[in-house]
Design an enzyme around this catalytic site. Sequence first.
Site, mmCIF file in Angstrom:
data_model
loop_
_atom_site.group_PDB
_atom_site.id
_atom_site.type_symbol
_atom_site.label_atom_id
_atom_site.label_comp_id
_atom_site.label_asym_id
_atom_site.label_seq_id
_atom_site.Cartn_x
_atom_site.Cartn_y
_atom_site.Cartn_z
ATOM 1 N N ASP A 31 0.986 -1.126 0.019
ATOM 2 C CA ASP A 31 -0.079 -0.217 0.067
ATOM 3 C C ASP A 31 0.751 1.131 -0.049
ATOM 4 O OD1 ASP A 31 -3.062 0.788 1.547
ATOM 5 O OD2 ASP A 31 -1.399 2.239 1.062
ATOM 6 N N ASP A 34 -3.864 2.255 -5.143
ATOM 7 C CA ASP A 34 -2.453 2.124 -4.680
ATOM 8 C C ASP A 34 -2.123 1.017 -3.664
ATOM 9 O OD1 ASP A 34 -4.043 2.944 -2.342
ATOM 10 O OD2 ASP A 34 -2.367 4.248 -1.460
ATOM 11 N N GLU A 35 -3.035 -0.045 -3.978
ATOM 12 C CA GLU A 35 -2.762 -1.235 -2.995
ATOM 13 C C GLU A 35 -2.838 -2.399 -4.079
ATOM 14 O OE1 GLU A 35 -5.897 -2.358 -0.157
ATOM 15 O OE2 GLU A 35 -6.662 -0.442 -0.737
HETATM 16 P P1 TTP Z 1 -5.647 5.311 0.923
HETATM 17 O O1 TTP Z 1 -4.612 4.456 0.880
HETATM 18 O O2 TTP Z 1 -6.758 5.053 2.089
HETATM 19 O O3 TTP Z 1 -4.812 6.683 1.686
HETATM 20 P P2 TTP Z 1 -3.304 7.443 1.176
HETATM 21 O O4 TTP Z 1 -2.609 6.424 0.239
HETATM 22 O O5 TTP Z 1 -3.621 8.648 0.800
HETATM 23 O O6 TTP Z 1 -2.836 7.410 2.970
HETATM 24 P P3 TTP Z 1 -2.013 6.027 3.759
HETATM 25 O O7 TTP Z 1 -0.577 6.598 3.651
HETATM 26 O O8 TTP Z 1 -2.929 6.021 4.944
HETATM 27 O O9 TTP Z 1 -2.288 5.063 2.925
HETATM 28 O O10 TTP Z 1 -6.194 6.009 -0.321
HETATM 29 C C1 TTP Z 1 -5.323 5.819 -1.491
HETATM 30 C C2 TTP Z 1 -5.884 7.008 -2.376
HETATM 31 O O11 TTP Z 1 -7.085 7.219 -2.622
HETATM 32 C C3 TTP Z 1 -5.521 8.258 -1.712
HETATM 33 O O12 TTP Z 1 -4.207 8.774 -1.855
HETATM 34 C C4 TTP Z 1 -6.514 9.177 -2.177
HETATM 35 C C5 TTP Z 1 -7.612 8.368 -2.694
HETATM 36 N N1 TTP Z 1 -8.810 8.539 -1.759
HETATM 37 C C6 TTP Z 1 -9.910 9.453 -2.017
HETATM 38 O O13 TTP Z 1 -9.537 10.168 -2.969
HETATM 39 N N2 TTP Z 1 -10.536 9.697 -1.254
HETATM 40 C C7 TTP Z 1 -10.573 8.772 0.021
HETATM 41 O O14 TTP Z 1 -11.734 9.490 0.872
HETATM 42 C C8 TTP Z 1 -9.831 7.988 0.334
HETATM 43 C C9 TTP Z 1 -9.745 7.595 1.762
HETATM 44 C C10 TTP Z 1 -8.686 8.010 -0.468
HETATM 45 CA CA CA Z 2 -2.442 4.343 0.630
#
Ligand code: TTP
Ligand code: CA
Length: 365
Positions: free
Chosen positions: A9, A109-110
């Site tokens: 992730d 992103d995962e």
């Molecule tokens: P996440 O993996 O939930 O968050 P992140 O990568 O920004 O942060 P973390 O370090 O905690 O993993 O989400 C991946 C992407 O999806 C994020 O960069 C932006 C998008 N996203 C949205 O557009 N809206 C949302 O409500 C969430 C949770 C994520």
């Molecule tokens: Ca993430």
Amino acid sequence: MARVIGHVDLDYFYAQVEEVENPSIKGRPVAVCVFSGRSEDSGVVSTANYKAREFGVRSGMPITAAKKRLEGKDPVIIRMDIAKYEAVSDRIMELVRSHVDVIEKAGIDEAFFDLTNSSQGDYKSAAEAAKGIKQSILDEEHLTCSVGIGRTKVIAKLASDTAKPGGLLVVLPESTGSFMGGLDVARLYGVGPKTATTLGGLGIKTVAELAQADVALLDKPFGKKLAFYLHAAANGDDDDPVRENQNPTQFSRIITLKSDTTDPEEAMSQLAEAEEDLRSKLASRETSFRTVSAIAILTDLSTKTRSKTFEMPIKDLSTVRSALVDLFSQMSDSTDREFRRVGIRVSDLSTSPGQKSLAEFLESP
Ligand code: TTP
Ligand code: CA
């Protein structure tokens, strides 16, 4: 042999991509936002870097609220550019693919991956592979990520969450119970706020409590299938395999130009390797496309795309090279800025062996 499953992730993904593209904003609070366009600041935060999170900025928060929290903090507010993040995502998935047996994209992103065969069930060698994945994402894309390894998808996902940001956590099969037991059930993959509340009503708050619960007790509120999954997941026993995503909707490649240019031919010549990469990918999957797009990220970091859709499915990317040059020409004619990065995307995919390429179609009597 014990299964070896991983989950990767990316850290604060959209915001980190923006930092990589513009390193001068590093260290400042960054919020990537979706502007709805209704009024100047209407819309929500998509994600924020960790500096902005220190001030309470979160995904889903109204932009106005985020701006209030970041007042006087030298914030950077960026408009979300999904095409850009998708292109980075595609490249990262391909990178991970080269290190693992099977990969299943689980979000932009995962991804889950399976290392059982290549590691022969040995968690030490899986840990080395995970380090290799992290290092190559850092080397190639300058992005940090978190990786978890365990014997199921649920454990791997919990481990990467726990390792965030930037870490690697390997949960050995024999340590599964001690790793998971004390965690809140809400952290289990597939347990949303509603399920967590219902479990709470049954007196089940931790993973250990769920693991020890009577499955019959769970049947009534959740139904047999979910009850079985929840119980198995809490015991680290769910057997959901890592599945290749069968139907990708598009393939793309983006490169950074050696120097900024407005010349479409120059852009295409530097894209030769990326084009070949896409071509062989389409060939190996016997996939045709109907739409081809030229992507350009300009010197002001804005992203432009121009597309052309054909009537017949196209098998060989090289037959549409002149269409791509046209698309890049149209883009360079429509702006004063130069191209900084360029890319190609193919979409409207179809897979059917024996399909004629456009060239074959034109040549056939
Ligand atoms: P996440 O993996 O939930 O968050 P992140 O990568 O920004 O942060 P973390 O370090 O905690 O993993 O989400 C991946 C992407 O999806 C994020 O960069 C932006 C998008 N996203 C949205 O557009 N809206 C949302 O409500 C969430 C949770 C994520
Ligand atoms: Ca993430």
